[in-house]
Design a protein around this motif. Structure first.
Motif, short mmCIF file in Angstrom:
data_model
loop_
_atom_site.label_atom_id
_atom_site.label_comp_id
_atom_site.label_asym_id
_atom_site.label_seq_id
_atom_site.Cartn_x
_atom_site.Cartn_y
_atom_site.Cartn_z
N ARG A 120 -4.29 -5.76 -29.04
CA ARG A 120 -3.82 -7.03 -29.65
C ARG A 120 -3.51 -8.08 -28.57
N LEU A 121 -2.87 -7.66 -27.49
CA LEU A 121 -2.53 -8.61 -26.43
C LEU A 121 -3.78 -9.20 -25.80
N ALA A 122 -4.77 -8.37 -25.60
CA ALA A 122 -6.02 -8.87 -25.02
C ALA A 122 -6.71 -9.85 -25.96
N GLN A 123 -6.67 -9.50 -27.25
CA GLN A 123 -7.29 -10.39 -28.24
C GLN A 123 -6.57 -11.72 -28.29
N ALA A 124 -5.24 -11.69 -28.27
CA ALA A 124 -4.45 -12.92 -28.30
C ALA A 124 -4.69 -13.76 -27.05
N ALA A 125 -4.76 -13.12 -25.88
CA ALA A 125 -5.01 -13.85 -24.64
C ALA A 125 -6.35 -14.54 -24.69
N GLY A 126 -7.32 -13.86 -25.28
CA GLY A 126 -8.64 -14.48 -25.39
C GLY A 126 -8.63 -15.70 -26.30
N LEU A 127 -7.96 -15.58 -27.45
CA LEU A 127 -7.89 -16.72 -28.38
C LEU A 127 -7.15 -17.92 -27.78
N LEU A 128 -6.13 -17.63 -26.96
CA LEU A 128 -5.33 -18.70 -26.35
C LEU A 128 -5.87 -19.15 -25.00
N SER A 129 -6.89 -18.44 -24.49
CA SER A 129 -7.44 -18.73 -23.16
C SER A 129 -6.31 -18.72 -22.12
N ALA A 130 -5.49 -17.69 -22.17
CA ALA A 130 -4.34 -17.60 -21.29
C ALA A 130 -4.32 -16.26 -20.57
#
Length: 501
Positions: free
Chosen positions: A472-482
């Motif tokens: 989930r964290l990796a997916q969120a980082a990808g969506l936020l480009s962070a």
């Protein structure tokens, strides 16, 4: 009122040269029947004179309509007169009979109509002329009285506190209650004493007149009183309402009241000019206070609210009404306050012990007020900043104290409409994904940051496996480009989540 009463039946009967005598027993007459003003004296021997009569007159007759046995009965004749509003019947004695008949006397007694006898040698015309002269004398006295009162009101308006002096003089001359309501509907002055009964009904009527916004008047019964309310000021710019506990109001009394209204309007116009000057001065003094220097304000005003003091700021406040309200509090209770307006809105400064006044003014005018913590004048700028912070950070109504909003911390203080919009835009890809996929990426990020980015504690709190958490964290980082592995990125994400709400 300081003038003679209008001519009445008692006045007419009191003319010694006419030698009129009251036949009716006073016990058979309604209370005050002899003291009702008589509008005119008319004579007629018609069987039914009522189509040609007016209200409130005395009718004279020789009784010839009763001479014919086929003529009207006295009872029906008197009944028609009373129904028409005739106040008294004068019987000319000696023309057809000496004195009124017993039937007529009885009919008048039963109907409560005053009956008097006119001697044979007294012409009806003499009676009418005597009454006309009395009416003319009364009208002249009224006009003279009105001119004298208008002159007295003009003189009163030139005195110090001209508005108060004018209304005091009006109440004295009319010998009645006079009240002044300001543009907010609050009672500003009452003379000679406060209205004891019916005050709520009068206040409601005043509010209705002011809500219309047009020049108008209204008469209402309040308890045992009859109060006439008249607005003053131009349509759309009403200055207030003047109330007069007087009934009836004739042309002369209305002219006097109109003069008082004109004087009140002029006085208020002058007061408003002075108020505008005071407001400009207070704005300059506020700038000095915000520099933490109360010296100029003390020298100019003579006194400031006692320290420790509170600084309060209000938005969308009716400045004139609020200033007037605090001035009345000072006049009534001696409360010292300082009110000024600048680019940041309305600022109110008062002693900490007077904190309750802010609740009253917020409720009365329906405004929001932010309040600082108690401070000294050397910290005025800091107190003003606290009041502005309380006003801006709280979405509540009424009075908001700074200590109630400071607990949110620095991050909450940085939140504004602009930062909230920016944060929601930043999180939009994440929220769109959660909404369409039924995922909980945003909640996962919040819980992860709340647990200082510890994977096992976060997974336990969410009830998921730690591998699922990493996904989930990796997916969120990808969506936020962070890059969420660095502290600055995590701190910015936490601030974004807090700002977005």
């Amino acid at each position: 009122m300081d003038i003679a009463a209008p001519p009445t039946l008692r006045t007419l009967l009191g003319h010694a040269e006419l030698r009129l005598s009251l036949v009716s027993e006073q016990a058979s007459l309604p209370d005050g029947a002899l003291d009702v003003p008589v509008r005119w004296v008319h004579s007629s021997d018609l069987v039914d004179p009522t189509p040609f009569l007016a209200d409130d007159l005395a009718l004279l007759t020789t009784g010839s309509q009763f001479a014919d046995s086929d003529g009207p009965g006295a009872a029906s004749y008197v009944e028609r007169l009373v129904h028409r509003g005739v106040l008294a019947l004068g019987f000319g004695s000696g023309v057809h009979r000496v004195g009124p008949s017993d039937e007529l006397v009885t009919a008048c007694a039963e109907a409560g109509l005053a009956l008097f006898e006119v001697p044979y040698d007294i012409p009806f015309l003499a009676i009418a002329r005597a009454h006309a002269e009395a009416m003319a004398a009364h009208a002249y006295a009224r006009r003279t009285w009105a001119l004298e009162v208008q002159r007295a009101l003009a003189v009163a308006a030139l005195r110090p506190r001209g508005l108060e002096a004018t209304l005091t003089e009006l109440a004295r001359r009319l010998d009645c209650w006079v009240g002044l309501f300001d543009s907010s509907g609050a009672i500003a002055q009452e003379h000679p004493v406060a209205l004891d009964r019916g005050a709520d009904a009068v206040a409601d009527a005043v509010a209705e007149l002011l809500a219309r916004g047009t020049t108008a008047s209204r008469t209402l019964s309040a308890g045992e009183r009859t109060v006439t309310l008249l607005t003053f000021g131009r349509t759309g710019q009403l200055k207030g309402v003047i109330g007069v506990d007087l009934s009836p109001i004739d042309a002369e009394a209305r002219a006097v009241i109109t003069t008082a209204i004109a004087m009140a309007g002029l006085s208020l116009e002058q007061s408003e000019q002075l108020a505008r000057g005071r407001r400009r001065m207070h704005t300059q003094l506020l700038a000095s206070l915000r520099d933490d220097d109360p010296t100029l304000a003390r020298r100019t005003l003579g006194a400031l609210p006692p320290a420790p003091m509170l600084v309060a700021t209000a938005d969308a406040a009716p400045v004139d009404a609020v200033v007037g309200w605090f001035e009345r509090q000072r006049a009534v209770g001696g409360t010292v306050s300082f009110v000024a307006e600048d680019a940041d809105g309305l600022t109110i400064c008062l002693g900490a012990s007077s904190r309750g006044l802010l609740d009253q003014v917020a409720e009365r005018f329906g405004i929001r007020i932010g309040v600082s913590e108690p401070s000294e004048y050397g910290e005025f700028s800091h107190a003003h900043a606290q009041a502005m912070t309380a006003l801006q950070r709280s979405g509540g109504d009424g009075v908001i104290d700074y200590h109630d909003v400071e607990s949110g911390g620095v991050l909450d203080a940085l939140v504004s409409g602009e930062t909230r919009t920016l944060a929601r835009t930043r999180l939009a890809p994440l929220r769109t994904h959660d909404a369409t996929a039924g995922a909980e990426l945003e909640r996962t990020l919040r819980v992860w940051l709340e647990h200082d980015a510890h994977a096992e504690q976060t997974a336990a709190a969410l009830g998921i496996h730690r591998h699922t958490l990493r996904t989930r964290l990796a997916q969120a980082a990808g969506l936020l480009s962070a890059d969420l592995t660095s502290f600055p990125a995590r701190a910015e994400l936490w601030a974004t989540l807090r700002a977005a709400g």
